[in-house]
Design an enzyme around this catalytic site. Structure first.
Site, mmCIF file in Angstrom:
data_model
loop_
_atom_site.group_PDB
_atom_site.id
_atom_site.type_symbol
_atom_site.label_atom_id
_atom_site.label_comp_id
_atom_site.label_asym_id
_atom_site.label_seq_id
_atom_site.Cartn_x
_atom_site.Cartn_y
_atom_site.Cartn_z
ATOM 1 N N PHE A 161 -30.067 24.677 13.726
ATOM 2 C CA PHE A 161 -28.949 25.520 14.133
ATOM 3 C C PHE A 161 -27.929 25.650 13.008
ATOM 4 O O PHE A 161 -27.591 24.652 12.361
ATOM 5 C CB PHE A 161 -28.208 24.918 15.341
ATOM 6 C CG PHE A 161 -29.062 24.649 16.541
ATOM 7 C CD1 PHE A 161 -29.213 25.605 17.528
ATOM 8 C CD2 PHE A 161 -29.696 23.421 16.702
ATOM 9 C CE1 PHE A 161 -29.987 25.350 18.657
ATOM 10 C CE2 PHE A 161 -30.464 23.153 17.816
ATOM 11 C CZ PHE A 161 -30.617 24.121 18.801
ATOM 12 N N ASP A 162 -27.425 26.845 12.809
ATOM 13 C CA ASP A 162 -26.209 27.022 12.030
ATOM 14 C C ASP A 162 -25.044 26.505 12.875
ATOM 15 O O ASP A 162 -25.168 26.335 14.097
ATOM 16 C CB ASP A 162 -26.029 28.501 11.685
ATOM 17 C CG ASP A 162 -24.809 28.763 10.828
ATOM 18 O OD1 ASP A 162 -24.450 27.896 10.001
ATOM 19 O OD2 ASP A 162 -24.178 29.828 10.997
ATOM 20 N N GLY A 163 -23.908 26.265 12.231
ATOM 21 C CA GLY A 163 -22.762 25.719 12.946
ATOM 22 C C GLY A 163 -21.828 26.784 13.492
ATOM 23 O O GLY A 163 -21.877 27.143 14.676
ATOM 24 N N ASP A 275 -26.123 33.178 12.654
ATOM 25 C CA ASP A 275 -25.426 34.416 12.968
ATOM 26 C C ASP A 275 -25.506 35.457 11.861
ATOM 27 O O ASP A 275 -25.088 36.592 12.064
ATOM 28 C CB ASP A 275 -23.953 34.139 13.295
ATOM 29 C CG ASP A 275 -23.187 33.567 12.114
ATOM 30 O OD1 ASP A 275 -23.695 32.602 11.497
ATOM 31 O OD2 ASP A 275 -22.104 34.079 11.784
#
Length: 300
Positions: A161-163, A275
């Protein structure tokens, strides 16, 4: 008593994410819905090939082995097909031996509303419009693309996951976009003790964490990783936020703006959520990737 999915990880998936329907889509675009419908009926006994999320779904369903009382994972099919044209999809599900029994066929309408009705923790689709609507409704969702090369072949399921704007809100990203790295770093250092607000994937990560605890840390078949462009000192707020949420993340990579692709390959991710579409395009060279249309980056 009506059945519910309490304590079950629920994944909603479109038929185009589960199977390769590129040829069907070409016919729809070139000849219209009637030709598409007839094509699906004429080929309903022809096995569909795996799509972008097929491998992930198969691994997730394998977690139900040994869970006799109640499944650990439930996969729901959400499709823009009609029930009539969707028969080919269900035939392929049966032939691939995927235990998927629940579905919603919407005859061209967006199926995202049923993701919420089924209590889905995650919605995967190849339709950006459906995904955007799901995100706006507060559901973790991503437009998934297939990898160009074979991915993780192990039995362990690895989520990356990106943050900011994915696990966390895009509050900090907004500051970075408006004020640059110096303002961002200053803000994060000053806010180190203040937990970040949750992003669209917070609840999905929490559901994964809950499932992980059923197995324990030694033999858990699920691993998670945070792969973020943040670096010190902006790392502290992230660590404190996860601690505040009481959610375990197995690996955390603070890359300070370095390209994420090689690190995702080294982690062996089955899927990566970010995103930014540029990150997705690079990552898909090695792994299935999901674009999360959330935050200031996607409002430009």
């Amino acid at each position: 008593m009506p059945m519910d999915f309490k304590d079950t990880l629920v994944i909603a998936i479109s038929s185009t994410a589960l199977f390769d329907l590129a040829e069907s889509h070409r016919i729809y675009m070139e000849s219209g819905v009637n030709s598409y419908a007839q094509y699906q009926i004429d080929h309903e006994d022809e096995l569909l090939k795996p799509g972008a999320a097929f491998g992930l779904v198969r691994k997730l369903l394998a977690l139900n082995e040994g869970a006799e009382d109640k499944p650990r994972v439930e996969v729901i099919l959400l499709s823009r097909n009609s029930a009539d044209t969707g028969l080919r999809v269900f035939n392929s599900i049966e032939n691939h031996r995927l235990h998927i029994t629940r579905a919603a066929f919407t005859s061209g309408n967006s199926p995202y509303l049923y993701a919420e009705a089924f209590g889905a923790h995650l919605f995967l689709s190849t339709n950006p419009v459906d995904v955007t609507q799901a995100i706006e409704a507060g559901i973790a969702a991503a437009t998934i693309v297939a990898p160009t090369q074979a991915g993780n072949e192990s039995d362990i399921i690895k989520f990356a996951f990106d943050g900011d704007a994915v696990l966390f809100s895009d509050e900090s990203e907004q500051i970075f976009q408006s004020g640059g790295l110096e303002e961002f770093t200053k803000h994060e250092k000053a806010s180190a003790q203040k937990p970040l607000e949750g992003g669209p994937f917070k609840n999905f990560l929490a559901a994964l964490h809950k499932l992980q605890k059923e197995f324990g840390t030694e033999d858990c078949p699920i691993r998670t990783a945070l792969v973020t462009a943040r670096s010190a000192p902006a790392h502290e707020r992230v660590i404190r936020t996860l601690r505040y949420w009481d959610i375990r993340i197995d690996e955390a990579l603070f890359l300070g703006g370095m390209d994420k692709t090689k690190f995702l390959k080294a982690f062996g991710a089955d899927v990566f959520f970010d995103d930014q579409e540029g990150h997705i395009e690079r990552a898909r060279e090695h792994i299935a990737s999901g674009h999360v249309p959330n935050g200031v980056i996607n409002k430009k």
